[in-house]
Design a protein around this motif. Structure first.
Motif, PDB file in Angstrom:
ATOM      1  N   UNK A   1     -16.351  56.003  49.723  1.00 17.02           N
ATOM      2  CA  UNK A   1     -16.756  54.606  49.856  1.00 17.02           C
ATOM      3  C   UNK A   1     -17.031  54.340  51.326  1.00 17.02           C
ATOM      4  N   UNK A   2     -18.162  53.729  51.632  1.00 15.03           N
ATOM      5  CA  UNK A   2     -18.498  53.361  53.007  1.00 15.03           C
ATOM      6  C   UNK A   2     -18.545  51.847  53.107  1.00 15.03           C
ATOM      7  N   UNK A   3     -17.852  51.320  54.119  1.00 11.86           N
ATOM      8  CA  UNK A   3     -17.745  49.875  54.286  1.00 11.86           C
ATOM      9  C   UNK A   3     -18.021  49.490  55.741  1.00 11.86           C
ATOM     10  N   UNK A   4     -19.297  49.283  56.110  1.00 13.16           N
ATOM     11  CA  UNK A   4     -19.597  48.755  57.445  1.00 13.16           C
ATOM     12  C   UNK A   4     -19.013  47.357  57.577  1.00 13.16           C
ATOM     13  N   UNK A   5     -18.469  47.029  58.756  1.00  9.33           N
ATOM     14  CA  UNK A   5     -17.776  45.746  58.876  1.00  9.33           C
ATOM     15  C   UNK A   5     -17.873  45.172  60.279  1.00  9.33           C
ATOM     16  N   UNK A   6     -17.617  43.869  60.332  1.00 10.81           N
ATOM     17  CA  UNK A   6     -17.426  43.139  61.586  1.00 10.81           C
ATOM     18  C   UNK A   6     -16.277  42.160  61.354  1.00 10.81           C
ATOM     19  N   UNK A   7     -15.125  42.702  60.973  1.00 11.44           N
ATOM     20  CA  UNK A   7     -13.967  41.878  60.638  1.00 11.44           C
ATOM     21  C   UNK A   7     -13.534  41.056  61.846  1.00 11.44           C
ATOM     22  N   UNK A   8     -13.124  39.821  61.577  1.00  9.10           N
ATOM     23  CA  UNK A   8     -12.581  39.011  62.656  1.00  9.10           C
ATOM     24  C   UNK A   8     -11.242  39.582  63.111  1.00  9.10           C
ATOM     25  N   UNK A   9     -10.869  39.272  64.338  1.00  9.75           N
ATOM     26  CA  UNK A   9      -9.585  39.753  64.854  1.00  9.75           C
ATOM     27  C   UNK A   9      -8.431  39.205  64.018  1.00  9.75           C
ATOM     28  N   UNK A  10      -8.524  37.940  63.643  1.00 13.04           N
ATOM     29  CA  UNK A  10      -7.437  37.290  62.904  1.00 13.04           C
ATOM     30  C   UNK A  10      -7.200  37.939  61.547  1.00 13.04           C
ATOM     31  N   UNK A  11      -8.260  38.083  60.748  1.00 13.08           N
ATOM     32  CA  UNK A  11      -8.102  38.652  59.417  1.00 13.08           C
ATOM     33  C   UNK A  11      -7.915  40.170  59.467  1.00 13.08           C
ATOM     34  N   UNK A  12      -8.526  40.809  60.463  1.00 13.25           N
ATOM     35  CA  UNK A  12      -8.377  42.250  60.593  1.00 13.25           C
ATOM     36  C   UNK A  12      -6.951  42.657  60.911  1.00 13.25           C
ATOM     37  N   UNK A  13      -6.337  41.965  61.835  1.00 13.79           N
ATOM     38  CA  UNK A  13      -4.954  42.277  62.215  1.00 13.79           C
ATOM     39  C   UNK A  13      -4.027  42.146  61.004  1.00 13.79           C
ATOM     40  N   UNK A  14      -4.306  41.167  60.145  1.00 15.54           N
ATOM     41  CA  UNK A  14      -3.433  40.924  59.001  1.00 15.54           C
ATOM     42  C   UNK A  14      -3.681  41.881  57.830  1.00 15.54           C
ATOM     43  N   UNK A  15      -4.964  42.206  57.557  1.00 13.12           N
ATOM     44  CA  UNK A  15      -5.265  42.809  56.258  1.00 13.12           C
ATOM     45  C   UNK A  15      -6.134  44.063  56.266  1.00 13.12           C
ATOM     46  N   UNK A  16      -6.789  44.368  57.355  1.00 14.70           N
ATOM     47  CA  UNK A  16      -7.795  45.436  57.384  1.00 14.70           C
ATOM     48  C   UNK A  16      -7.264  46.769  56.866  1.00 14.70           C
ATOM     49  N   UNK A  17      -6.244  47.305  57.520  1.00 13.24           N
ATOM     50  CA  UNK A  17      -5.782  48.650  57.162  1.00 13.24           C
ATOM     51  C   UNK A  17      -5.200  48.705  55.757  1.00 13.24           C
ATOM     52  N   UNK A  18      -4.390  47.715  55.401  1.00 10.44           N
ATOM     53  CA  UNK A  18      -3.744  47.772  54.087  1.00 10.44           C
ATOM     54  C   UNK A  18      -4.772  47.707  52.962  1.00 10.44           C
TER      55      UNK A  18
ATOM     56  N   UNK B   1     -18.615  35.879  53.497  1.00 10.19           N
ATOM     57  CA  UNK B   1     -17.368  35.472  54.147  1.00 10.19           C
ATOM     58  C   UNK B   1     -17.377  33.999  54.528  1.00 10.19           C
ATOM     59  N   UNK B   2     -16.261  33.340  54.243  1.00 12.04           N
ATOM     60  CA  UNK B   2     -16.034  31.980  54.706  1.00 12.04           C
ATOM     61  C   UNK B   2     -14.589  31.846  55.134  1.00 12.04           C
ATOM     62  N   UNK B   3     -14.370  31.296  56.322  1.00 15.39           N
ATOM     63  CA  UNK B   3     -12.997  31.220  56.862  1.00 15.39           C
ATOM     64  C   UNK B   3     -12.931  30.089  57.875  1.00 15.39           C
ATOM     65  N   UNK B   4     -11.813  29.372  57.840  1.00 16.45           N
ATOM     66  CA  UNK B   4     -11.611  28.335  58.844  1.00 16.45           C
ATOM     67  C   UNK B   4     -10.130  28.209  59.149  1.00 16.45           C
ATOM     68  N   UNK B   5      -9.810  28.317  60.436  1.00 17.25           N
ATOM     69  CA  UNK B   5      -8.456  28.080  60.920  1.00 17.25           C
ATOM     70  C   UNK B   5      -8.568  27.468  62.301  1.00 17.25           C
ATOM     71  N   UNK B   6      -8.266  26.188  62.413  1.00 17.66           N
ATOM     72  CA  UNK B   6      -8.428  25.503  63.689  1.00 17.66           C
ATOM     73  C   UNK B   6      -9.884  25.499  64.102  1.00 17.66           C
ATOM     74  N   UNK B   7     -10.134  25.958  65.334  1.00 17.32           N
ATOM     75  CA  UNK B   7     -11.507  25.989  65.844  1.00 17.32           C
ATOM     76  C   UNK B   7     -12.278  27.221  65.374  1.00 17.32           C
ATOM     77  N   UNK B   8     -11.577  28.174  64.776  1.00 17.66           N
ATOM     78  CA  UNK B   8     -12.233  29.398  64.317  1.00 17.66           C
ATOM     79  C   UNK B   8     -12.844  29.152  62.938  1.00 17.66           C
TER      80      UNK B   8
END
Length: 282
Positions: free
Chosen positions: A188-205, A134-141
């Motif tokens: 399928x098993x997918x252990x995760x530590x999704x960020x709040x930002x990306x999770x809110x947008x894309x996790x469930x879909x 994973x690589x992500x950058x938005x502002x200070x995040x």
């Protein structure tokens, strides 16, 4: 702790089905404390009749210091984290998918972010090293897993009492070709530590898409909440059926998410919509 989105399964699985459990945690920098939490949740899952239990990504440690995981890395086949997983599996008589733990990499300053699987006798039966970093950058995040993690290269699927199981980790979710490479799997098993930002947008879909297109169950045990480091993970640990229906979900906080995997449900979906047989590109 938030309740599951749908009612939990009955204390006993229906005939022919298998109880599966996904663990959600909010891990911190104290490894011993994290393992204590996990041990209690695995015991809780086993008490419900779960036959396969899965932990989230980074369950042993989440720290503001990215080198923390490097300091606790273990050689494949030995170490306190691996011993803990084997002991929990044997003690509770469950197949345990050990989220991810840091294992020694080829580079001295990096780790492999590895999922290890132990059967109900405590024997190691599978290993998957996270392929997509994973690589992500938005502002200070900002996140850059490649700074401390060495990518894996091999797809992993294994046989268990619940059927054929494919392994993936977190950011892998965005790469559907990985799941196609597993061939036909039941879970399928997918252990995760999704960020709040990306999770809110894309996790469930994305999770529902992987279940629908592969016509299998998807179980995603996640980190969920505000960690001592200040990091916030999305949580929403889910179990999804082959039609894309969310069977159970916990939004945040430590807990156990349960559902029954029904092989007849998989067969019914694949028979009524034989999309897997209609594939033209491999």
């Amino acid at each position: 702790m938030n309740p599951a989105r749908s009612a939990p399964p009955s204390p006993r699985s229906a005939a022919g089905s298998f109880r599966i459990a996904a663990i959600q945690t909010v891990s911190g920098p104290d490894v011993a404390q994290n393992l204590e939490v996990v041990a209690g949740l695995v015991a809780e899952a086993a008490a419900t009749g779960a036959r396969l239990v899965a932990l989230p990504e980074y369950f042993p440690v989440i720290s503001a210091d990215e080198q923390a995981k490097v300091r606790i890395r273990e050689h494949d086949g030995s170490g306190p984290l691996q011993s803990c997983l084997a002991d929990l599996a044997q003690r509770h008589g469950v197949w345990l998918v050990g989220g991810t733990i840091p294992l020694v990499a080829e580079a001295d300053d990096k780790v492999r972010n590895s999922t290890l699987v132990f059967d109900d006798q405590g024997r190691r039966v599978a290993r998957y090293d996270k392929i997509h970093l994973f690589g992500f950058q938005r502002g200070a995040e900002r996140y850059d897993e490649s700074a401390s993690i060495e990518a894996g290269a091999e797809v992993c699927a294994f046989d268990a009492p619940v059927g054929r199981v494919g392994l993936s980790v977190c950011y892998d979710l965005r790469f559907p070709e990985l799941f196609r490479a597993m061939r036909e799997v039941d879970l399928i098993i997918l252990p995760a530590a999704f960020t709040y930002t990306t999770g809110r947008a894309h996790w469930e879909v994305l999770l529902r898409a992987r279940a629908i297109e592969n016509q299998c169950y998807v179980m995603a045990p996640a980190q969920g909440g505000r960690h001592p480091s200040g990091r916030v993970t999305w949580g929403h640990t889910m179990i999804i059926d082959p039609w894309g229906e969310v069977l159970a979900c916990q939004e945040e906080g430590p807990g156990v998410v349960l559902a029954d995997l029904d092989p007849a449900r998989i067969a019914s979906v694949r028979e009524s919509l034989p999309a897997l047989r209609h594939r033209c590109l491999v």
